[in-house]
Scaffold this motif. Structure first.
Motif, PDB file in Angstrom:
ATOM      1  N   ALA A 193      -4.549  -2.913 -41.671  1.00 14.83           N
ATOM      2  CA  ALA A 193      -3.880  -4.114 -42.182  1.00 14.83           C
ATOM      3  C   ALA A 193      -3.398  -3.949 -43.622  1.00 14.83           C
ATOM      4  N   GLY A 233      -7.250 -12.734 -34.303  1.00 20.48           N
ATOM      5  CA  GLY A 233      -6.495 -11.559 -34.682  1.00 20.48           C
ATOM      6  C   GLY A 233      -6.659 -10.359 -33.794  1.00 20.48           C
ATOM      7  N   LEU A 234      -7.718 -10.315 -33.007  1.00 19.57           N
ATOM      8  CA  LEU A 234      -7.986  -9.173 -32.133  1.00 19.57           C
ATOM      9  C   LEU A 234      -8.217  -9.659 -30.711  1.00 19.57           C
ATOM     10  N   GLN A 292      -7.023  -3.878 -29.863  1.00 18.54           N
ATOM     11  CA  GLN A 292      -5.611  -4.222 -29.968  1.00 18.54           C
ATOM     12  C   GLN A 292      -5.461  -5.627 -30.562  1.00 18.54           C
ATOM     13  N   PRO A 293      -4.322  -5.911 -31.192  1.00 21.73           N
ATOM     14  CA  PRO A 293      -4.082  -7.283 -31.658  1.00 21.73           C
ATOM     15  C   PRO A 293      -4.037  -8.254 -30.481  1.00 21.73           C
ATOM     16  N   GLU A 294      -4.486  -9.471 -30.713  1.00 24.85           N
ATOM     17  CA  GLU A 294      -4.422 -10.505 -29.695  1.00 24.85           C
ATOM     18  C   GLU A 294      -2.981 -10.938 -29.491  1.00 24.85           C
ATOM     19  N   GLN A 295      -2.525 -10.872 -28.254  1.00 22.39           N
ATOM     20  CA  GLN A 295      -1.134 -11.207 -27.968  1.00 22.39           C
ATOM     21  C   GLN A 295      -0.928 -12.699 -27.719  1.00 22.39           C
ATOM     22  N   PRO A 327      -9.684  -3.161 -36.059  1.00 30.45           N
ATOM     23  CA  PRO A 327      -8.293  -3.197 -35.581  1.00 30.45           C
ATOM     24  C   PRO A 327      -7.709  -1.799 -35.439  1.00 30.45           C
ATOM     25  N   GLU A 328      -6.866  -1.643 -34.428  1.00 32.06           N
ATOM     26  CA  GLU A 328      -6.241  -0.338 -34.201  1.00 32.06           C
ATOM     27  C   GLU A 328      -5.275   0.012 -35.339  1.00 32.06           C
ATOM     28  N   GLU A 329      -4.618  -0.995 -35.892  1.00 36.19           N
ATOM     29  CA  GLU A 329      -3.684  -0.760 -36.991  1.00 36.19           C
ATOM     30  C   GLU A 329      -4.317  -1.184 -38.302  1.00 36.19           C
ATOM     31  N   ASP A 384     -11.492 -13.792 -30.373  1.00 38.24           N
ATOM     32  CA  ASP A 384     -11.606 -13.051 -31.608  1.00 38.24           C
ATOM     33  C   ASP A 384     -10.341 -13.241 -32.441  1.00 38.24           C
TER      34      ASP A 384
END
Length: 288
Positions: free
Chosen positions: A287, A188-189, A177-180, A283-285, A186
Motif C-alpha cells: 500500500a 480492504g481484504l 487479494q483486495p476485497e472486490q 495484502p498482496e499489493e 475484512d
C-alpha cells in the motif's frame, strides 16, 4: 559459432550467477540450522509447526521488501522454504477436502499454495473426515473451507471441533487479494477462503483475530449475542448463527483471546469456547 553477447549483458549474467551461488549457500546454511533445531526439538518435545512464527517471518520480509520482484513472488519463494523446513523436522502432512473437483478442489489448491507442492496432501470426501484425520494424528493440519452462513449441517465442521485439543491456527490465504465486493468481513481484504486446524495452541503475533463458538439460549438472537459481546469489548467482526439441531454461533473478534480472559466469564451464554486464533492476512499489493 562466435558469441555475440554484448559485454554488459555478459557481465550481468555473471553477476546473476554469483548471486544465485550466494543464495544457494545461504539456503544450505539455513537448512543446516533447521536440522540442528529439529534435533533439539526432538529432545525437548517442542512443536515443529508454528503458524504464528511463520506469519511473523513473512510479515517481516514483506515489510522490508522493495524493488521489482512482486510481493507474491517473494511470498511464494518463502512459503516453499518454510514448507521444506517443516519436512526436515519430521513427518508433516496436510488433509484437505476433495469435493466435486477432486484433486483440484479449492481446499486442495489453497493447501498446496500455502504448504508447498512437495508436502504430502491427503484428500478426504468430507470436512469431518479431514478434521478427524488431524484428531487421530494421521495429518498434522487440516485445511477446511471457511464457514458460511446457511451452510448444510454436514459442512459445518466448526460445530464438530474437539476443543481445546484442536484449534484453528491460521487463515488462508495469508497473502490476501483486495476485497472486490466491498462487503467482506475484512476491511480492504477478501475474507479468508479456508482455515487451518491443528492439534496445537496458536501463538499471538501482535495482529490477530480470535474465533468463538457460542451455544446460546434458544431465545438469544443474533442481535442479543452481538450486544452481549460488544458490551464487554468484544464486538463481532462477523457472526454465523445456526439453530438446529443445537443453537450455535461462530463469531470472530479482534485480538488474541486467552482462556483466562475475564471478559469471557461475564458473558451470559450457557457455553462458550475459543476455537482458535489466526494472524491477520497481509495484502498482496504494497500500500505504500
Amino acid at each position: 559459432m562466435p558469441d555475440h553477447t554484448p559485454p554488459d549483458l555478459a557481465s550481468l549474467r555473471v553477476e546473476i550467477d554469483r548471486i544465485d551461488d550466494a543464495l544457494h549457500d545461504l539456503l544450505m546454511r539455513r537448512a543446516d540450522i533447521v536440522a540442528h533445531m529439529a534435533a533439539s526439538r526432538v529432545k525437548g518435545g517442542a512443536a515443529t509447526f508454528r503458524p504464528g512464527r511463520e506469519a511473523l517471518i513473512l510479515r517481516r520480509l514483506l515489510g522490508r521488501h522493495r524493488g521489482a520482484l512482486p510481493r507474491a513472488a517473494l511470498f511464494r519463494l518463502w512459503r516453499e522454504v518454510i514448507a521444506s523446513s517443516l519436512a526436515q523436522q519430521g513427518n508433516f502432512s496436510v488433509a484437505a477436502v476433495q469435493g466435486e473437483q477432486g484433486a483440484d478442489s479449492p481446499s486442495a489448491r489453497i493447501a498446496r499454495a500455502h504448504f508447498g507442492l512437495l508436502t504430502p496432501l491427503k484428500l478426504h470426501a468430507t470436512t469431518n473426515r479431514a478434521l478427524a484425520s488431524v484428531g487421530s494424528g494421521e495429518a498434522a493440519v487440516a485445511v477446511l473451507p471457511a464457514p458460511q452462513d446457511g451452510e448444510k449441517p454436514e459442512a459445518a465442521w466448526w460445530t464438530q471441533m474437539e476443543t481445546p485439543r484442536l484449534r484453528i491456527v491460521a487463515a488462508l490465504p495469508f497473502l490476501a487479494q483486495p476485497e472486490q465486493s466491498g462487503n467482506g468481513a475484512d476491511p480492504g481484504l477478501a475474507a479468508p477462503a479456508a482455515y487451518a486446524v491443528a492439534a496445537l495452541v496458536p501463538d499471538a503475533t501482535g495482529r490477530d483475530r480470535s474465533l468463538l463458538r457460542i451455544e446460546p439460549e434458544p431465545e438469544q438472537s443474533r442481535a442479543r449475542i452481538n450486544a452481549a459481546l460488544t458490551g464487554v469489548g468484544l464486538a463481532p467482526r462477523w457472526m454465523i448463527r445456526r439453530d438446529a439441531p443445537t443453537p450455535m454461533a461462530l463469531v470472530e473478534v479482534e485480538g488474541f483471546l486467552a482462556e483466562e480472559d475475564p471478559r469471557l466469564a461475564s458473558l451470559p451464554f450457557p457455553r462458550l469456547q475459543i476455537l482458535g486464533a489466526y494472524a491477520e492476512p497481509e495484502p498482496e499489493e504494497d500500500a505504500r
